[in-house]
Design an enzyme around this catalytic site. Structure first.
Site, mmCIF file in Angstrom:
data_model
loop_
_atom_site.group_PDB
_atom_site.id
_atom_site.type_symbol
_atom_site.label_atom_id
_atom_site.label_comp_id
_atom_site.label_asym_id
_atom_site.label_seq_id
_atom_site.Cartn_x
_atom_site.Cartn_y
_atom_site.Cartn_z
ATOM 1 N N ASN A 189 0.876 -1.186 0.000
ATOM 2 C CA ASN A 189 0.000 0.000 0.000
ATOM 3 C C ASN A 189 0.907 1.229 0.000
ATOM 4 O O ASN A 189 1.488 1.563 1.024
ATOM 5 C CB ASN A 189 -0.894 -0.040 1.243
ATOM 6 N N TRP A 190 0.994 1.863 -1.150
ATOM 7 C CA TRP A 190 1.919 3.001 -1.258
ATOM 8 C C TRP A 190 1.366 4.292 -0.669
ATOM 9 O O TRP A 190 2.070 5.285 -0.587
ATOM 10 C CB TRP A 190 2.291 3.217 -2.731
ATOM 11 N N LYS A 191 0.085 4.291 -0.309
ATOM 12 C CA LYS A 191 -0.530 5.517 0.248
ATOM 13 C C LYS A 191 -0.251 6.703 -0.699
ATOM 14 O O LYS A 191 -0.235 6.503 -1.907
ATOM 15 C CB LYS A 191 -0.039 5.751 1.680
ATOM 16 N N HIS A 227 -9.506 1.335 4.713
ATOM 17 C CA HIS A 227 -8.237 1.495 5.441
ATOM 18 C C HIS A 227 -8.464 2.454 6.614
ATOM 19 O O HIS A 227 -9.244 3.403 6.505
ATOM 20 C CB HIS A 227 -7.160 2.040 4.494
ATOM 21 N N GLU A 275 -6.811 4.822 7.744
ATOM 22 C CA GLU A 275 -6.568 6.246 7.454
ATOM 23 C C GLU A 275 -7.797 6.861 6.790
ATOM 24 O O GLU A 275 -8.128 8.025 7.024
ATOM 25 C CB GLU A 275 -5.313 6.391 6.578
ATOM 26 N N GLU A 277 -5.504 -4.852 10.482
ATOM 27 C CA GLU A 277 -4.481 -3.826 10.680
ATOM 28 C C GLU A 277 -4.763 -3.077 11.983
ATOM 29 O O GLU A 277 -5.545 -2.115 11.991
ATOM 30 C CB GLU A 277 -4.494 -2.831 9.519
ATOM 31 N N GLY A 295 2.509 2.204 10.700
ATOM 32 C CA GLY A 295 3.483 3.282 10.560
ATOM 33 C C GLY A 295 4.213 3.627 11.843
ATOM 34 O O GLY A 295 4.889 4.648 11.928
ATOM 35 N N SER A 324 3.336 -2.150 10.282
ATOM 36 C CA SER A 324 4.787 -2.239 10.509
ATOM 37 C C SER A 324 5.388 -3.580 10.085
ATOM 38 O O SER A 324 6.343 -4.061 10.704
ATOM 39 C CB SER A 324 5.130 -1.911 11.965
ATOM 40 N N GLY A 344 2.750 -1.047 4.179
ATOM 41 C CA GLY A 344 2.911 0.341 3.762
ATOM 42 C C GLY A 344 4.367 0.667 3.484
ATOM 43 O O GLY A 344 4.911 0.355 2.416
ATOM 44 N N GLY A 345 5.037 1.280 4.486
ATOM 45 C CA GLY A 345 6.389 1.810 4.307
ATOM 46 C C GLY A 345 7.373 0.855 3.654
ATOM 47 O O GLY A 345 8.140 1.251 2.758
#
Ligand code: PGA
Length: 256
Positions: A9-11, A95, A97, A167, A173, A213, A234-235
């Site tokens: 997930n590149w956001k 998600h 966010e 999640e 994150g 994470s 993500g990251g």
């Protein structure tokens, strides 16, 4: 046995040009991955370009969101058919966010999940508790409720046509990964809830991913557990070597 999934997930990261550079440096064994559904969810602006970059190889694309209506006066929104037309196969829905910052509700998650399936996309439905909810002992009740409401009236053609991502919000994150045995336990609770709407065979075939994470150095441990069918990352998905390592670590092992 459920086929593993590793979704990046590149956001709101990477322009279309950055995405093309990522695609160009992805190692060949991962571009032609056979054992894992390897998925990238870039920003919508990079979907078209990445779809061309990955034409003819195994990497699949996900959108990070969609609208439930097929078309209409919905400024700024994107429909399932628009995504499919770009070669997109999956869509992340709900998600945390989007729930926290953009007004996503259990009701809109349900509408989007049904619309995605009706259009032939595979939804990746996100559920998870906040730190305050976990500390109040409500984690199980929250994920059961989110899963229940997301899946009202949801009927994928086959169990593999539905993916859930657990999640925990406090792990996203933050560098604080949920302990693998606890993630597996709560994902078992989610699978039991999936069985209520999808039946035992449906629940057995539904892929449930852990997210929060995930890094190459904790992926192998997570993948040892029976309820963990892969990761939503993500990251650590932004770098091609790290994404490639995560895909490799998601491959089935004889032990599982
Ligand atoms: P993270 O994000 O891997 O950077 O924690 C996961 C997610 O939000 O899907």
């Amino acid at each position: 046995m459920r086929r593993p999934v590793l979704a990046g997930n590149w956001k709101m990261h990477k322009t279309a040009s950055d995405a093309a550079a990522f695609a160009a440096s992805l190692p060949e064994d991962v571009r032609s991955e056979r054992q894992v559904d390897a998925i990238i969810a870039p920003p919508a602006t990079a979907l078209d370009h990445l779809s061309r970059c990955f034409e003819g190889n195994a990497i699949r694309l996900a959108a990070q969101n969609m609208h439930w209506e097929a078309k209409g006066a919905f400024t700024g929104e994107i429909s399932a058919d628009m995504l499919k037309d770009l070669g997109v196969r999956y869509v992340i829905i709900g998600h945390s966010e989007r729930r926290e910052m953009f007004g996503e509700t259990d009701a809109s998650v349900n509408l989007k999940t049904k619309a995605a399936i009706a259009a032939g996309l595979i939804p990746i439905v996100c559920v998870g508790e906040t730190l305050a909810q976990r500390e109040a002992g409500q984690a199980d009740a929250i994920v059961v409720r989110q899963t229940n409401l997301a899946l009202q009236g949801v009927k994928p053609k086959e169990p593999a046509g539905l993916i859930i991502a657990y999640e925990p919000v406090w792990a996203i994150g933050t560098g604080k990964v949920c302990a693998a045995d606890e993630a597996d336990r709560i994902m078992g609770v989610i699978r039991d809830e999936v069985a209520r709407s999808q039946g035992p065979a449906g629940a057995d075939g539904t892929r449930i991913l852990y997210g929060g994470s995930v890094k190459p150095d904790n992926m192998a441990d997570l993948m040892r557990y029976p309820n963990i069918d892969g990761g939503l990352v993500g990251g650590a998905s932004l770098d091609p070597d790290s994404f490639a390592a995560l895909v490799r670590l998601s491959r089935p092992t004889p032990a599982k």
